[in-house]
Design a protein around this motif. Structure first.
Motif, PDB file in Angstrom:
ATOM      1  N   LYS A 198       0.766  -1.254   0.203  1.00 13.23           N
ATOM      2  CA  LYS A 198       0.045   0.145  -0.037  1.00 13.23           C
ATOM      3  C   LYS A 198       0.948   1.190   0.072  1.00 13.23           C
ATOM      4  N   TRP A 212       0.602   5.651  -0.087  1.00  9.69           N
ATOM      5  CA  TRP A 212      -0.768   6.673  -0.064  1.00  9.69           C
ATOM      6  C   TRP A 212      -0.189   8.103   0.299  1.00  9.69           C
ATOM      7  N   GLN A 264      -1.584  -0.912  -4.289  1.00  3.69           N
ATOM      8  CA  GLN A 264      -2.755  -0.066  -3.967  1.00  3.69           C
ATOM      9  C   GLN A 264      -2.351   1.123  -3.546  1.00  3.69           C
TER      10      GLN A 264
END
Length: 435
Positions: free
Chosen positions: A186, A188, A298
Motif C-alpha cells: 500500500k 498513500w 494499492q
C-alpha cells in the motif's frame, strides 16, 4: 587561468577533436574550475528549495535566476542579495542556455515545462536537476530518457527521498526476506492541509507576469489565479494532481522494495468527492490498484484528511506473511504478525529519520557532476521517468473509468483509447522535443 578563458580555450580544443578520441574532461575534479555554477528556472516553490539546498554545499554557486513572474524574480534576487549572493535574472530561459559560464540548470517549473526545458538544456551542454514528476506524459518521459542517453549529461530528478538513509535501510529490510511473502503493498498520501480551490473569475494577467510563456505548450486559456503558481497541480493541462505530485515519491519505493518494473493491469476509481463543486479538475479522492505478477499495489490519496493508514498521512506499507514494514519521511518500523500468541518475527521499533534528504540529494548530484559516474546518481532520469510513467498509468485508468492493460514489449497499452493519453498535446506553436 580565468574560468571564461579556460572554457573558451577548451571549447576550441574540443571543436577540433572527435569526442570518441578523448576521455571526458573533468574540470571540477581536476581543480581547473573552482565552482559548479548553476542557474534556476522557476524560483517560487521547489526551485527555491533546491537552490538553497545546493548553496549548503561549498562546491556550488548560484549565478542566475529565471522566472516568468517578475514579482517572484525581484523577490528572490533581493533575498539572495541580503545574503551577499549577487545573481543575474532573466525571464527567457533560453538566455541561460547560451551562457557558457553556467554549468547546471535547475528546473523548478510546473510539470508541463519539464520535458522541453530539460531536453533544451542537455542539447546546450548543461547538466540538469529537474523537479519531479519528470515528465507530464508517458511519451515525454521516454523522450527525456532518450535525450540523456544522446547527450550523456548528468540528470538528477528531485525525488530526494532516494538519498535518505532511513529509506535505504527500510528497503534493505524488505529485501532481506524477513517479512515473508509480500502479496500486497500500500502507498498513500492523505493531505489534510490541502483544502478546496474556490471558484474565481478569469482576470487580466497580473502586472509583471509573462503569462504567454508560462502557458508554453499548454492549452491557451484566459488567466485565472487558480491555475497559477502552486495550484497548477490540480489541472490536467499542467500536471496530474496528487497522483503525480506525491505518487512519484511513495509508489517509487513500493516498486523499489518489490524490485518490480511495469504492471500488468491498472484500475482506478475516485473523484471530486470532498469538494465536488470547487475549481480543480484532478480527483481529491482516488484509489488505484496495479496488478503485478506476484503482488498487488494499492495507491490511495485524499485531500482534507490526515488520518491515513497506520495513522500516517503518507507512507508505504509492505504487507507480508510474517509482518508489515511501514515507512515514510519520518522513519520506519516493522509490525509483526502474531501466531499462537507470539510474534512471527522480531518487532523493529520506529527508526527515526536523522538526515536532510534534499541536501543529501543535491550533494549526490554535485558528486556525480565531479566524478561523471552516472551510475552513482540516486535518482537518475531513468528512475524518475519510470515512476512518472507508472503514475500516469493510474491517472489514465481513472480518466477512462475502466481497467487497462500495459504491453511492456510494445511500450504502450493494449487499449486504443488509453493510448490516446500517451502523449501530451503541444499548443501555441510549440512542438514536442525531438531526440
Amino acid at each position: 587561468m580565468k574560468r571564461r578563458n579556460f572554457i573558451q580555450s577548451t571549447t576550441v580544443f574540443l571543436a577540433g577533436t572527435t569526442l570518441s578520441s578523448v576521455a571526458p574532461l573533468n574540470l571540477f575534479a581536476n581543480g581547473l574550475v573552482d565552482k559548479i555554477r548553476f542557474a534556476v528556472i522557476g524560483v517560487n516553490g521547489m526551485g527555491w528549495s533546491n537552490l538553497n539546498a545546493l548553496l549548503k554545499d561549498p562546491r556550488a554557486e548560484c549565478v542566475a535566476l529565471c522566472d516568468v513572474d517578475e514579482n517572484v524574480l525581484t523577490k528572490r534576487t533581493a533575498e539572495l542579495a541580503k545574503r551577499n549572493i549577487i545573481v543575474s535574472s532573466v525571464s527567457d530561459y533560453q538566455k541561460l542556455l547560451t551562457n557558457k559560464e553556467i554549468d547546471v540548470i535547475v528546473i523548478g517549473t510546473p510539470d508541463h515545462w519539464h520535458c522541453k526545458m530539460m531536453v533544451d538544456a542537455l542539447a546546450a551542454g548543461k547538466d540538469v536537476y529537474v523537479e519531479k514528476p519528470a515528465g507530464n506524459s508517458i511519451h515525454e518521459c521516454n523522450l527525456m530518457v532518450a535525450a540523456q542517453k544522446k547527450y550523456n549529461k548528468v540528470v538528477q530528478v528531485g525525488q530526494w527521498q532516494r538519498s535518505q538513509q532511513h529509506f535505504k535501510d527500510a528497503m534493505a529490510y524488505v529485501h532481506s526476506g524477513k517479512l515473508g511473502n509480500v502479496r500486497l503493498v500500500k502507498a498513500w498520501a492523505y493531505q489534510g492541509w490541502m483544502k478546496a480551490t474556490p471558484i474565481v473569475p478569469d482576470t487580466a494577467v497580473p502586472e509583471g507576469v509573462d503569462y504567454k510563456t508560462w502557458l508554453g505548450p499548454a492549452t491557451n486559456r484566459p488567466f485565472n489565479r487558480n491555475r497559477f503558481h502552486f495550484n497548477f497541480r490540480w489541472y490536467w493541462d499542467y500536471a496530474g494532481g496528487l497522483m503525480t505530485d506525491w505518487g512519484v515519491h511513495m509508489i517509487d519505493f513500493a516498486l523499489l522494495g518489490m524490485k518490480a518494473e511495469t504492471p500488468i493491469s491498472i484500475v482506478a476509481s475516485g473523484g471530486k468527492f470532498a469538494n465536488p463543486d470547487d475549481a480543480s479538475e484532478t480527483p481529491d479522492t482516488l484509489t488505484a490498484i496495479y496488478q503485478f505478477k506476484d503482488f498487488n499495489l494499492q495507491w490511495e490519496h485524499a485531500t482534507g484528511i490526515n488520518g491515513g493508514p497506520y495513522s500516517r498521512d503518507h507512507g508505504v506499507a509492505f504487507i507480508g506473511n510474517n509482518g508489515t514494514l511501514v515507512v515514510n519521511r519520518q522513519g520506519w518500523e516493522v509490525i509483526p504478525e502474531r501466531e499462537s500468541g507470539k510474534d512471527k518475527i522480531e518487532r523493529v521499533e520506529f527508526q527515526k529519520s536523522l538526515d536532510n534528504g534534499l541536501e543529501k540529494h543535491t550533494s549526490n548530484f554535485l558528486d556525480v557532476i565531479q566524478s561523471r559516474k552516472l551510475e552513482n546518481l540516486n535518482a537518475s532520469i531513468d528512475v524518475g521517468s519510470h515512476i512518472a510513467k507508472i503514475c500516469q498509468m493510474g491517472n489514465i485508468a481513472y480518466r477512462l473509468g475502466k481497467k487497462i492493460y500495459w504491453d511492456a514489449e510494445k511500450n504502450k497499452f493494449t487499449d486504443s483509447e488509453a493510448n490516446k493519453f500517451l502523449a501530451a498535446a503541444y499548443n501555441n506553436g510549440y512542438k514536442m522535443p525531438s531526440v
